[in-house]
Write a protein that holds these residues in place. Structure first.
Motif, short mmCIF file in Angstrom:
data_model
loop_
_atom_site.label_atom_id
_atom_site.label_comp_id
_atom_site.label_asym_id
_atom_site.label_seq_id
_atom_site.Cartn_x
_atom_site.Cartn_y
_atom_site.Cartn_z
N ALA A 402 42.83 40.21 39.04
CA ALA A 402 41.37 39.84 39.26
C ALA A 402 40.57 40.95 38.87
O ALA A 402 39.23 40.59 38.70
CB ALA A 402 41.25 39.37 40.76
N ASN A 445 42.76 31.44 41.59
CA ASN A 445 41.62 31.49 40.72
C ASN A 445 40.37 30.51 41.39
O ASN A 445 39.32 30.89 41.39
CB ASN A 445 41.62 31.44 39.36
CG ASN A 445 42.23 32.70 38.78
OD1 ASN A 445 41.93 33.58 38.71
ND2 ASN A 445 43.40 32.40 38.05
N THR A 471 37.70 35.59 35.91
CA THR A 471 38.31 34.65 36.95
C THR A 471 38.34 33.24 36.15
O THR A 471 39.47 32.46 36.24
CB THR A 471 37.85 34.72 38.21
OG1 THR A 471 37.66 36.06 38.72
CG2 THR A 471 38.68 33.78 39.00
#
Length: 503
Positions: A402, A445, A471
């Motif tokens: 991330a 996500n 993302t």
């Protein structure tokens, strides 16, 4: 909350107090240092600034004649000395309000402008007492609680053989946890202090539970201690715990080092990512017990990554991201459709392989120990929120880090390494795993896009929004699997994703 009082036996104690409060204060705090000449105000201020800078040689000139001295540190600080102030109105000319809006203001001789200083300031009243000093710290409850917490950590260190240890800020994260690096006075190896106070309950969301309960977020340090014991028993490189206070949420743990799996430019180091994927394959090759005894009276049961946890996390997209994106809340119909889609996807997981998942197995939580060999090179931290769930989750968390962009070639290498290790370890259903990988990637996500907005809007942390484009790129990859078509169609219909034909 009543004022906090401490006896400062000597100059070293005043310096220690300054260092301790450097870990307690934050931007927007005004600290009024009140006391006679020679009380130790300047000594405190100097120690505070050097600790915040983590630089013992930092020049800290007295602002007696300049009235204010500014420092661009981890948190900006403006050090005021108002002894020569003619009138409190001069504070405006010195830029006090601007300094306070951006950082911390230390104010010596606050009595010279008492009516112009913030009412919610923290006051340190230092008085002579025998050969030492007494300090009384007063202020609003929320600020005083932070001070008291830092002093409680100092008491913890004193009680566990680390009197006079030096404390330095290491990091904070998106939660209420914070970390310090502890340098023992005897010069022995540094340690890490984990400051993790018990979570306060939030608003009830459903089934009489608040978010942390529904999402199985650790509410104290017991889960960390339990998972740490489990990992060490299986010869993984988790930190040894030197001292602990479970009630206060304070742990003193082994310092595994500061090298990570990114280079100096913040780019992924391929070998380290690939070896991290290999570690997951070994972790998933042996089943994990669900109950772990922490001590004679405490048993931690690792929670399941169940339907309630998965759905409360995916709701962050409709609760936070969609209103921010469109400027208006998601409709009730959109929420119902979205929830029904996730119910169907979660139903697919009935056939999934499950085992321990760390939840955030990515670059901020992986330490690289180059002096070690094999999987012992990979240090594991920040696993207090671990659950039992689809093994694909942590692989998705790593392959789609991330915080940093993983190029397709490296993602492929990680996946190939993981799959090869799993096949070598025995029977392994690769097709089901790959379906689960896409599904868990989508779940994660969808959660993250909501978290980035929540951190910006609720918590005042806009820096996380820089991760949003990455993302969404990861989410598009997840939605490429045929089993995710209902979710992809919903994202198109709501305008979250744009069809290729529209580009």
């Amino acid at each position: 909350m009543p004022p906090v009082q401490r006896i400062l036996a000597d100059e070293a104690a005043t310096i220690e107090l300054g260092e301790d409060l450097a870990l307690a204060l934050k931007a927007g705090d005004c600290v009024a240092l009140s006391g006679d000449l020679g009380a130790g105000k300047s000594t405190f201020a100097r120690a505070f600034l050097r600790a915040l800078a983590d630089d013992d040689a930092l020049e800290v000139p007295s602002p007696t004649f300049t009235l204010v001295q500014t420092y661009e540190l981890r948190i900006p600080v403006a050090h005021f000395d108002l002894y020569r102030l003619a009138d409190s109105s001069e504070l405006d000319e010195l830029g006090f309000d601007e300094a306070l809006s951006q950082g911390i203001c230390l104010v010596e001789w606050p009595e010279r402008a008492d009516d112009a200083l913030p009412a919610n300031r923290i006051t340190l009243a230092i008085t002579h007492e025998n050969d030492g000093r007494r300090v009384e710290i007063s202020g609003p409850d929320d600020k005083l609680q932070r001070v008291a917490r830092s002093l409680a950590i100092r008491d913890f260190l004193n009680q566990h053989g680390h009197a006079q240890a030096r404390r330095r800020h290491l990091s904070g994260d998106a939660s209420i946890r914070a970390y310090e690096r502890i340098h023992p006075a005897d010069g022995s190896v540094s340690r890490i202090l984990m400051d993790s106070p018990r979570h306060k309950p939030g608003p009830i969301l459903e089934d009489g539970k608040y978010y942390q309960q529904l999402a199985h977020i650790a509410e104290d340090v017991v889960p960390f201690v339990a998972i740490d014991q489990l990992l060490l028993s299986r010869s993984f490189a988790a930190p040894a715990i030197d001292a602990r206070d479970l009630d206060q949420g304070i742990l003193l743990i082994e310092d595994l080092g500061s090298d990570g799996i990114l280079d100096e430019a913040g780019e992924p180091i391929a070998e380290r990512y690939v070896e991290s994927a290999r570690l997951l394959a070994h972790l998933h090759g042996e089943q994990t017990p669900t109950d772990i005894r922490v001590d004679a009276t405490i048993v931690h049961r690792i929670p399941d990554f169940d339907r309630a946890a998965m759905k409360i996390e995916t709701r962050l997209l409709t609760d936070w991201y969609l209103p921010w994106k469109r400027g208006e809340p998601a409709s009730e119909e959109e929420k119902r459709e979205y929830a029904a889609i996730w119910d169907g996807l979660i139903d697919l997981l009935q056939t999934s392989e499950t085992n321990l998942l760390f939840r955030d197995f990515h670059s901020p939580n992986i330490i690289w120990r180059k002096e070690r060999k094999g999987l012992d090179r990979i240090g594991l931290i920040d696993f207090q929120d671990a659950m039992i769930g689809p093994t694909a989750y942590d692989v998705a968390s790593l392959v789609q880090d991330a915080r940093v962009t993983i190029v397709p070639s490296l993602a492929d290498r990680m996946m190939e390494t993981y799959l090869a290790e799993r096949h070598a370890g025995g029977t392994f259903d690769e097709a089901t795993f790959l379906r689960d990988w896409h599904l868990m990637s989508a779940q994660r996500n969808c959660k993250l896009v909501g978290i980035w907005v929540r951190l910006m809007q609720r918590d005042g942390k806009p820096g996380y929004m820089k991760h949003m484009p990455r993302t969404f790129a990861y989410l598009e990859t997840a939605l490429s699997h045929e089993s995710l078509k209902p979710l992809r169609d919903w994202c198109m219909k709501t305008g979250i994703l744009v069809s290729e034909s529209a580009n």
